[in-house]
Design an enzyme around this catalytic site. Structure first.
Site, PDB file in Angstrom:
ATOM      1  N   HIS A  12      12.139  57.913  32.565  1.00 47.06           N
ATOM      2  CA  HIS A  12      13.225  56.984  32.282  1.00 47.06           C
ATOM      3  C   HIS A  12      12.780  55.546  32.506  1.00 47.06           C
ATOM      4  CE1 HIS A  12      13.441  57.475  36.654  1.00 47.06           C
ATOM      5  NE2 HIS A  12      14.131  56.343  36.712  1.00 47.06           N
ATOM      6  N   ASP A  35      14.742  51.956  33.926  1.00 47.29           N
ATOM      7  CA  ASP A  35      15.889  51.743  34.807  1.00 47.29           C
ATOM      8  C   ASP A  35      17.102  51.167  34.081  1.00 47.29           C
ATOM      9  OD1 ASP A  35      14.733  52.732  37.122  1.00 47.29           O
ATOM     10  OD2 ASP A  35      13.807  50.812  37.639  1.00 47.29           O
ATOM     11  N   HIS A  66       9.016  55.743  33.901  1.00 50.52           N
ATOM     12  CA  HIS A  66       8.483  56.283  35.146  1.00 50.52           C
ATOM     13  C   HIS A  66       9.253  57.525  35.567  1.00 50.52           C
ATOM     14  CE1 HIS A  66      11.700  53.486  36.274  1.00 50.52           C
ATOM     15  NE2 HIS A  66      11.889  54.214  37.347  1.00 50.52           N
ATOM     16  N   ARG A 102      13.819  48.998  46.756  1.00 52.20           N
ATOM     17  CA  ARG A 102      13.774  48.620  45.348  1.00 52.20           C
ATOM     18  C   ARG A 102      14.592  47.371  45.070  1.00 52.20           C
ATOM     19  NH1 ARG A 102      16.255  51.944  40.174  1.00 52.20           N
ATOM     20  NH2 ARG A 102      17.967  50.471  40.440  1.00 52.20           N
TER      21      ARG A 102
END
Length: 260
Positions: A93, A95, A236, A251
């Protein structure tokens, strides 16, 4: 500072840069250019970074994005705690593609790592698109896909329209001009104007192309790694082989623009 390529498809590491101190403009430009060339970079030995350091460095990349339904860590808006690989994060995917303006960059800092496992896979959506036949490339350029938020958005009470967007199947990078496949199994539900049943064979084929070995790089985390990737050109997925050991990463995502 030294920048070294890590794999043939994508990926590079940056050595000799301390992000807890002053970062010269020339160094930042070199790192940003390396990211645009390699899709994903790892700045080594950043274990001394504080949350303030991470947010300050992230702000140099653009506007920090606050997730609409996953909370930030207390006291640091924009930093999300990542832990425990799950079925969503183990799927290829990019983000938050269900947003009208998906994220441009993601910065992920290793805080606690298991002894082994928990690697992150990266794939070049640019190389994946380049590997397709010219006729298929031409056809894909005419298509758009419907992206919808996961069940987490619904659980948080968000309206469906707030977590749905239609984006081109092939997007051009705003800085490099490189064309990349922009569909993923996390968020895409169908080709726009097609039924889900009609869409599935083509989408599944494109997902397989993205994940071909020759289009990927496997990042084996080390203490202090700060990994940055470009959501416009890469995808990723985490490797879910952590057997009960703690894995914590922080993150930060950077706001992007509407794909074109």
């Amino acid at each position: 500072m030294e920048i070294r390529q890590l794999a043939g498809a994508l990926g590079a590491e940056v050595l000799g840069l301390d992000l807890t101190g002053q970062i010269f403009d020339t160094d930042f430009v070199a790192v940003r250019d390396a990211l645009h060339v390699n899709g994903v970079i790892c700045i080594r030995d950043q274990g001394e970074m504080t949350p303030e350091d991470q947010l300050a460095f992230a702000a140099r990349w653009g506007e920090i994005s606050i997730h609409p339904y996953v909370p930030s860590i207390e006291g640091y808006p924009g930093i999300m705690k990542i832990y425990d690989p799950n079925p969503i994060t183990q799927t290829w995917h990019s983000d938050s593609t269900h947003m009208s303006d998906p994220h441009a960059y993601t910065l992920l800092l290793a805080r606690v790592l298991p002894k082994v496992g928990g690697d992150t896979m990266f794939a070049s959506a640019v190389r994946a698109f380049q590997s397709l036949s010219p006729r298929l490339q031409d056809m894909l350029r005419t298509l758009s896909a419907v992206h919808e938020g996961t069940s987490l958005a619904a659980d948080a009470g968000l309206d469906h329209e707030a977590v749905m967007a239609v984006h081109p199947v092939v997007r051009a990078h705003p800085d490099t001009g490189g064309e990349a496949l922009f569909v993923n199994d996390n968020y895409v539900t169908r080709i726009d104007g097609w039924t889900p049943e009609e869409s599935q064979p083509l989408l599944e084929y494109l997902y397989r192309v993205i994940g071909r070995y020759e289009n990927t790089y496997r990042h084996r985390w080390r203490d202090g790694d700060l990994v940055i990737w470009d959501n416009r050109s890469t995808q990723h997925a985490v490797v879910g082989d952590v057997a009960g050991e703690e894995r914590v990463l922080h993150r930060v995502t950077i706001a992007g623009s509407a794909p074109a």
